[in-house]
Design a protein around this motif. Structure first.
Motif, PDB file in Angstrom:
ATOM      1  N   ASN A   8       0.814  -1.218   0.000  1.00 15.99           N
ATOM      2  CA  ASN A   8       0.000   0.000   0.000  1.00 15.99           C
ATOM      3  C   ASN A   8       0.847   1.268   0.000  1.00 15.99           C
ATOM      4  N   ALA A   9       2.157   1.120  -0.140  1.00 11.54           N
ATOM      5  CA  ALA A   9       3.053   2.276  -0.165  1.00 11.54           C
ATOM      6  C   ALA A   9       3.996   2.127  -1.346  1.00 11.54           C
ATOM      7  N   SER A  10       3.447   2.287  -2.531  1.00 14.37           N
ATOM      8  CA  SER A  10       4.201   2.066  -3.755  1.00 14.37           C
ATOM      9  C   SER A  10       5.339   3.074  -3.889  1.00 14.37           C
ATOM     10  N   TYR A  11       6.481   2.592  -4.352  1.00 12.21           N
ATOM     11  CA  TYR A  11       7.621   3.480  -4.602  1.00 12.21           C
ATOM     12  C   TYR A  11       7.313   4.419  -5.766  1.00 12.21           C
ATOM     13  N   THR A  12       7.765   5.655  -5.639  1.00 18.82           N
ATOM     14  CA  THR A  12       7.613   6.637  -6.717  1.00 18.82           C
ATOM     15  C   THR A  12       8.959   7.131  -7.222  1.00 18.82           C
ATOM     16  N   HIS A  13      10.045   6.623  -6.642  1.00 22.15           N
ATOM     17  CA  HIS A  13      11.391   6.937  -7.120  1.00 22.15           C
ATOM     18  C   HIS A  13      12.176   5.628  -7.223  1.00 22.15           C
ATOM     19  N   PHE A  14      13.034   5.559  -8.225  1.00 23.68           N
ATOM     20  CA  PHE A  14      13.740   4.314  -8.502  1.00 23.68           C
ATOM     21  C   PHE A  14      15.239   4.562  -8.657  1.00 23.68           C
ATOM     22  N   ILE A  15      15.997   3.508  -8.383  1.00 20.15           N
ATOM     23  CA  ILE A  15      17.444   3.537  -8.541  1.00 20.15           C
ATOM     24  C   ILE A  15      17.805   2.733  -9.785  1.00 20.15           C
ATOM     25  N   LEU A  16      18.454   3.375 -10.746  1.00 22.18           N
ATOM     26  CA  LEU A  16      18.904   2.691 -11.954  1.00 22.18           C
ATOM     27  C   LEU A  16      20.244   2.025 -11.650  1.00 22.18           C
ATOM     28  N   ASP A  17      20.213   0.709 -11.531  1.00 16.09           N
ATOM     29  CA  ASP A  17      21.334  -0.039 -10.963  1.00 16.09           C
ATOM     30  C   ASP A  17      22.162  -0.770 -12.020  1.00 16.09           C
ATOM     31  N   GLU A  93      19.161   8.071  -9.439  1.00 14.80           N
ATOM     32  CA  GLU A  93      17.749   8.123  -9.067  1.00 14.80           C
ATOM     33  C   GLU A  93      16.912   8.747 -10.172  1.00 14.80           C
ATOM     34  N   ILE A  94      15.702   8.217 -10.330  1.00 12.63           N
ATOM     35  CA  ILE A  94      14.746   8.781 -11.294  1.00 12.63           C
ATOM     36  C   ILE A  94      13.348   8.613 -10.722  1.00 12.63           C
ATOM     37  N   SER A  95      12.490   9.616 -10.953  1.00  9.66           N
ATOM     38  CA  SER A  95      11.114   9.545 -10.455  1.00  9.66           C
ATOM     39  C   SER A  95      10.274   8.653 -11.362  1.00  9.66           C
ATOM     40  N   ASN A 173      12.429  -0.845  -5.662  1.00 11.34           N
ATOM     41  CA  ASN A 173      12.778   0.399  -6.352  1.00 11.34           C
ATOM     42  C   ASN A 173      14.169   0.368  -6.971  1.00 11.34           C
ATOM     43  N   THR A 174      14.771  -0.806  -7.056  1.00 14.44           N
ATOM     44  CA  THR A 174      16.091  -0.920  -7.682  1.00 14.44           C
ATOM     45  C   THR A 174      15.936  -1.623  -9.024  1.00 14.44           C
ATOM     46  N   MET A 175      16.182  -0.877 -10.093  1.00 12.59           N
ATOM     47  CA  MET A 175      15.979  -1.375 -11.444  1.00 12.59           C
ATOM     48  C   MET A 175      17.330  -1.767 -12.040  1.00 12.59           C
ATOM     49  N   ASN A 176      17.451  -3.006 -12.475  1.00 10.86           N
ATOM     50  CA  ASN A 176      18.710  -3.487 -13.050  1.00 10.86           C
ATOM     51  C   ASN A 176      18.859  -3.012 -14.490  1.00 10.86           C
ATOM     52  N   HIS A 177      18.996  -1.695 -14.629  1.00 14.31           N
ATOM     53  CA  HIS A 177      19.115  -1.093 -15.951  1.00 14.31           C
ATOM     54  C   HIS A 177      19.727   0.290 -15.815  1.00 14.31           C
ATOM     55  N   CYS A 178      20.117   0.871 -16.968  1.00 16.99           N
ATOM     56  CA  CYS A 178      20.656   2.237 -16.971  1.00 16.99           C
ATOM     57  C   CYS A 178      19.629   3.240 -17.470  1.00 16.99           C
ATOM     58  N   PHE A 179      18.474   2.763 -17.910  1.00 12.41           N
ATOM     59  CA  PHE A 179      17.366   3.629 -18.300  1.00 12.41           C
ATOM     60  C   PHE A 179      16.079   2.851 -18.096  1.00 12.41           C
ATOM     61  N   MET A 183      10.165  -3.822 -19.379  1.00 15.15           N
ATOM     62  CA  MET A 183      10.195  -5.031 -18.549  1.00 15.15           C
ATOM     63  C   MET A 183      10.985  -4.823 -17.265  1.00 15.15           C
ATOM     64  N   ALA A 184      12.028  -4.008 -17.329  1.00 11.70           N
ATOM     65  CA  ALA A 184      12.826  -3.747 -16.129  1.00 11.70           C
ATOM     66  C   ALA A 184      11.991  -3.053 -15.058  1.00 11.70           C
ATOM     67  N   LEU A 185      11.042  -2.188 -15.473  1.00 11.73           N
ATOM     68  CA  LEU A 185      10.192  -1.481 -14.514  1.00 11.73           C
ATOM     69  C   LEU A 185       9.085  -2.386 -13.972  1.00 11.73           C
ATOM     70  N   VAL A 186       8.350  -3.059 -14.853  1.00 10.72           N
ATOM     71  CA  VAL A 186       7.192  -3.826 -14.390  1.00 10.72           C
ATOM     72  C   VAL A 186       7.603  -5.011 -13.517  1.00 10.72           C
ATOM     73  N   GLN A 187       8.838  -5.475 -13.657  1.00 14.77           N
ATOM     74  CA  GLN A 187       9.311  -6.561 -12.800  1.00 14.77           C
ATOM     75  C   GLN A 187       9.429  -6.142 -11.334  1.00 14.77           C
ATOM     76  N   LEU A 188       9.367  -4.831 -11.060  1.00 15.53           N
ATOM     77  CA  LEU A 188       9.433  -4.328  -9.686  1.00 15.53           C
ATOM     78  C   LEU A 188       8.055  -4.281  -9.041  1.00 15.53           C
ATOM     79  N   SER A 189       7.024  -4.654  -9.770  1.00 18.50           N
ATOM     80  CA  SER A 189       5.654  -4.552  -9.272  1.00 18.50           C
ATOM     81  C   SER A 189       5.341  -5.615  -8.224  1.00 18.50           C
ATOM     82  N   CYS A 190       4.433  -5.228  -7.291  1.00 15.11           N
ATOM     83  CA  CYS A 190       3.938  -6.190  -6.281  1.00 15.11           C
ATOM     84  C   CYS A 190       2.929  -7.153  -6.895  1.00 15.11           C
TER      85      CYS A 190
END
Length: 313
Positions: A8-17, A93-95, A173-179, A183-190
């Protein structure tokens, strides 16, 4: 348990890792990526300048090459500056909003890499297979009927894909990508992301795969028409067709490798996947203006004149 706590507390900022497993070697990647970014910007800008400033190059095919140069010029601007800053200064970091804008820009502009190649294939089909009607079919109003449907398709498919990605609840909120890759984003979903995977696959099949099927069919007909005619084959037509086939092959090869690296089980490291994804977007942008400049005689002649050389006929 961790996902349940933050559902119930979704991340709104991510780390491009991306590339972090390289450790101290990671900042060194700035050098080759910066060189490729500058090469892409310079080569496509020069190609655009040559075509725009030379009245003799205002033919339909050269205009389509200029549109391809615009695509190749714009695409790196959506991800390369952010990636270069991350590599050089470790600002990662990116929003969510910035991520979705970047994602839409990459996928929407990237979709036109295959779409412009389709328009080029149509131009060659009309020129070689129906030469008497070429100017009529390549007139602005007539050609719009071939331009508008793919543009609408690209807008709708990519808007749907990015819109659905933005509605996810993110537990990580840690995305295994440089942008921001889809798929890199949606894989972080609950939540279950089956619909996102489906839309991503539909995007691939409706846009680049469909374009390449039509392009391949066009060139089969084109080569059949060239070699079935009596007399010596039209070498200029063959050369032009081969140029487009080379560009199409490079684009398709990188697209398939990048696609398979994420969706098929393999032994690729995270850094390898990030590298393949970035090359899929960046390498063709450097390659296309060079191959068109070398293999298109009219453009090559004007380019050499511009830099102070003359081309012997």
């Amino acid at each position: 348990m961790e996902k349940a706590l933050v559902r119930n507390a979704s991340y709104t900022h991510f780390i491009l890792d991306g590339f972090t497993d390289l450790g101290e070697l990671r900042p060194l990647l700035f050098i080759p990526y910066f060189f490729m970014f500058i090469l892409s910007i310079a080569a496509n800008s020069f190609l655009l300048y040559i075509i725009i400033s030379t009245r003799a190059l205002h033919s339909p095919m050269c205009i389509l090459i200029a549109i391809m140069a615009c695509v190749d010029l714009c695409l790196p601007l959506f991800f390369a500056p952010n990636m270069l800053v991350s590599l050089a200064f470790n600002i990662r970091e990116i929003s969510l909003g910035g991520c979705l804008v970047q994602m839409f820009g990459i996928h929407f502009v990237g979709a036109f890499m295959s779409t412009v190649l389709l328009w080029m294939a149509l131009d060659r089909y009309f020129a070689i297979c129906t030469p008497l009607f070429y100017h009529k079919r390549m007139a602005f109003r007539s050609f719009l009927s071939f331009v508008i449907p793919p543009v609408i398709r690209n807008v709708l498919v990519n808007t749907l894909m990015v819109g659905l990605a933005g509605k996810r609840t993110f537990c990580l909120n840690t995305m295994n990508h440089c942008f921001c890759e889809h798929m890199a984003l949606v894989q972080l979903s609950c939540d279950d992301v089956s619909i996102n995977n489906l839309v991503g696959l539909l995007n691939i099949f409706i846009v680049p795969v469909a374009d390449f099927v039509l392009i391949s069919a066009s060139y089969v007909v084109i080569f059949f028409s060239i070699f079935s005619k009596s007399g010596k084959p039209n070498m200029k037509a063959i050369n032009t067709a081969m140029t487009h086939i080379i560009v199409m092959t490079v684009h398709l090869s990188f697209a398939l490798i990048a696609f398979l690296s994420y969706r098929v089980r393999n032994d690729f490291s995270q850094s390898s996947r990030v590298f393949l994804s970035s090359m899929y977007l960046l390498f063709p942008n450097c390659f296309n203006p060079i191959i068109y400049g070398i293999r298109t005689k009219e453009i090559r002649k004007q380019a050499l004149k511009c830099v102070g050389f003359t081309l012997s006929e």
